[in-house]
Motif scaffolding. Sequence first.
Motif, PDB file in Angstrom:
ATOM      1  N   ILE A 146      -3.460   4.620   1.917  1.00  0.00           N
ATOM      2  CA  ILE A 146      -3.797   4.764   3.335  1.00  0.00           C
ATOM      3  C   ILE A 146      -3.643   6.241   3.670  1.00  0.00           C
ATOM      4  CG2 ILE A 146      -3.285   4.083   5.702  1.00  0.00           C
ATOM      5  CD1 ILE A 146      -2.040   1.513   4.585  1.00  0.00           C
ATOM      6  N   HIS A 147      -4.737   6.870   3.990  1.00  0.00           N
ATOM      7  CA  HIS A 147      -4.778   8.310   4.249  1.00  0.00           C
ATOM      8  C   HIS A 147      -4.492   8.550   5.734  1.00  0.00           C
ATOM      9  CE1 HIS A 147      -7.005  12.334   3.522  1.00  0.00           C
ATOM     10  NE2 HIS A 147      -6.480  12.378   4.731  1.00  0.00           N
ATOM     11  N   ILE A 148      -3.338   9.144   6.019  1.00  0.00           N
ATOM     12  CA  ILE A 148      -2.962   9.433   7.404  1.00  0.00           C
ATOM     13  C   ILE A 148      -3.139  10.924   7.666  1.00  0.00           C
ATOM     14  CG2 ILE A 148      -1.086   9.432   9.093  1.00  0.00           C
ATOM     15  CD1 ILE A 148      -2.030   6.622   8.338  1.00  0.00           C
TER      16      ILE A 148
ATOM     17  N   ALA B  76      -7.132   4.437  -4.792  1.00  0.00           N
ATOM     18  CA  ALA B  76      -6.353   5.606  -5.187  1.00  0.00           C
ATOM     19  C   ALA B  76      -7.246   6.696  -5.783  1.00  0.00           C
ATOM     20  CB  ALA B  76      -5.272   5.199  -6.178  1.00  0.00           C
ATOM     21  N   GLU B  77      -8.195   6.291  -6.600  1.00  0.00           N
ATOM     22  CA  GLU B  77      -9.039   7.273  -7.271  1.00  0.00           C
ATOM     23  C   GLU B  77      -9.972   8.018  -6.309  1.00  0.00           C
ATOM     24  OE1 GLU B  77     -10.689   3.178  -8.618  1.00  0.00           O
ATOM     25  OE2 GLU B  77      -8.783   4.041  -7.966  1.00  0.00           O
ATOM     26  N   ASP B  78     -10.159   7.490  -5.099  1.00  0.00           N
ATOM     27  CA  ASP B  78     -11.054   8.128  -4.131  1.00  0.00           C
ATOM     28  C   ASP B  78     -10.343   9.097  -3.191  1.00  0.00           C
ATOM     29  OD1 ASP B  78     -13.170   6.648  -5.130  1.00  0.00           O
ATOM     30  OD2 ASP B  78     -12.892   5.014  -3.686  1.00  0.00           O
ATOM     31  N   HIS B  79      -9.020   9.107  -3.217  1.00  0.00           N
ATOM     32  CA  HIS B  79      -8.272   9.913  -2.246  1.00  0.00           C
ATOM     33  C   HIS B  79      -8.433  11.407  -2.497  1.00  0.00           C
ATOM     34  CE1 HIS B  79      -5.116  11.292   0.422  1.00  0.00           C
ATOM     35  NE2 HIS B  79      -4.604  11.982  -0.584  1.00  0.00           N
ATOM     36  N   GLN B  80      -8.688  12.153  -1.423  1.00  0.00           N
ATOM     37  CA  GLN B  80      -8.740  13.607  -1.463  1.00  0.00           C
ATOM     38  C   GLN B  80      -8.049  14.153  -0.216  1.00  0.00           C
ATOM     39  OE1 GLN B  80      -9.878  15.551  -3.873  1.00  0.00           O
ATOM     40  NE2 GLN B  80     -10.649  13.871  -5.135  1.00  0.00           N
ATOM     41  N   PRO B  81      -7.242  15.189  -0.352  1.00  0.00           N
ATOM     42  CA  PRO B  81      -6.604  15.779   0.834  1.00  0.00           C
ATOM     43  C   PRO B  81      -7.627  16.453   1.742  1.00  0.00           C
ATOM     44  CG  PRO B  81      -5.559  16.537  -1.212  1.00  0.00           C
ATOM     45  CD  PRO B  81      -6.833  15.862  -1.590  1.00  0.00           C
TER      46      PRO B  81
ATOM     47  N   ALA C 199       0.847  -1.194   0.000  1.00  0.00           N
ATOM     48  CA  ALA C 199       0.000   0.000   0.000  1.00  0.00           C
ATOM     49  C   ALA C 199       0.879   1.239   0.000  1.00  0.00           C
ATOM     50  CB  ALA C 199      -0.922   0.016   1.217  1.00  0.00           C
ATOM     51  N   ILE C 200       0.256   2.363  -0.304  1.00  0.00           N
ATOM     52  CA  ILE C 200       0.930   3.656  -0.284  1.00  0.00           C
ATOM     53  C   ILE C 200       0.258   4.535   0.756  1.00  0.00           C
ATOM     54  CG2 ILE C 200       1.508   5.712  -1.639  1.00  0.00           C
ATOM     55  CD1 ILE C 200       1.089   3.737  -4.133  1.00  0.00           C
ATOM     56  N   ALA C 201       1.022   4.958   1.746  1.00  0.00           N
ATOM     57  CA  ALA C 201       0.504   5.846   2.783  1.00  0.00           C
ATOM     58  C   ALA C 201       0.883   7.275   2.440  1.00  0.00           C
ATOM     59  CB  ALA C 201       1.077   5.463   4.145  1.00  0.00           C
ATOM     60  N   VAL C 202      -0.034   8.194   2.673  1.00  0.00           N
ATOM     61  CA  VAL C 202       0.240   9.596   2.380  1.00  0.00           C
ATOM     62  C   VAL C 202      -0.311  10.471   3.493  1.00  0.00           C
ATOM     63  CG1 VAL C 202      -1.866   9.793   0.973  1.00  0.00           C
ATOM     64  CG2 VAL C 202       0.016  11.428   0.643  1.00  0.00           C
ATOM     65  N   ALA C 203       0.489  11.461   3.896  1.00  0.00           N
ATOM     66  CA  ALA C 203       0.001  12.460   4.847  1.00  0.00           C
ATOM     67  C   ALA C 203      -1.030  13.312   4.118  1.00  0.00           C
ATOM     68  CB  ALA C 203       1.156  13.307   5.359  1.00  0.00           C
ATOM     69  N   GLY C 204      -2.272  13.182   4.516  1.00  0.00           N
ATOM     70  CA  GLY C 204      -3.374  13.708   3.720  1.00  0.00           C
ATOM     71  C   GLY C 204      -3.911  15.050   4.132  1.00  0.00           C
ATOM     72  N   GLY C 205      -3.204  15.763   5.013  1.00  0.00           N
ATOM     73  CA  GLY C 205      -3.647  17.090   5.410  1.00  0.00           C
ATOM     74  C   GLY C 205      -4.115  17.104   6.854  1.00  0.00           C
TER      75      GLY C 205
END
Length: 238
Positions: free
Chosen positions: A91-93, A210-215, A59-65
């Motif tokens: 994974i939205h962190i 991935a397509e659902d991710h939003q900051p 998976a790819i984790a990203v600091a999402g804001g």
Amino acid sequence: MRILALDSSGLVASVAVVEEEQTIAEYTVNYKKTHSQTLLPMLDEIVKMTEMNLGEIDAIAVAGGPGSFTGLRIGSATAKGLGLALKKPLIHIPTVDGLAYNLYGNEGVICPIMDARRNQVYTGIYRFREEFVVEEPQMAIEISALAEKLNERGEQVTFLGDGVPVYKEQLEQLLHVPVRFAPSHMNRQRAAAVGTLAVQYWKEGKIERAEDHQPDYLRMSQAERERLEREEKEQQGK
């Protein structure tokens, strides 16, 4: 389990590859370059140094804001692009949660602060008991109101984040509880902390396509605020 983690939410750009029991690699830069210049070259260097096949990550984790609007867009676009290309979930962190996780095991209250301008900070209130506890989720708040919250708790508080240099003197004047500030190796965003927290999210099933991710911006950008102010003035002038 292997997770690629990205954080470009603030002044720091950071990329890491973590597993459940160890950090394989981490590349962090806190210097005056745009994240669009640094993030992908840092990832490329990690891939080369570790001889890693990105297809092997889970998976790819990203600091999402919250954080820098530009930085969040760059991190989000990079994570989404990689997720789509590699067919991996994201994974939205929450950024402030990831920052607090740097102080794993700390006693008392943990309070990350990111400078949000206009005498405001992005922050949250956290602690560690047997596990990481979010006592107040991330928010945008005036520094005086945050100090009032912390005084009401009456506990020792440890601050970290890029808001510390901006508001340190003000906090020391406003607070009536014991105050500490995290040392330099722990006081800024680190992708390894984002990735390690993401391992827990993975176990709890907190993943997204991935397509659902939003900051999460938490508030409007300055450009959006100025646009609304202009529209309000135009309406009043009619």
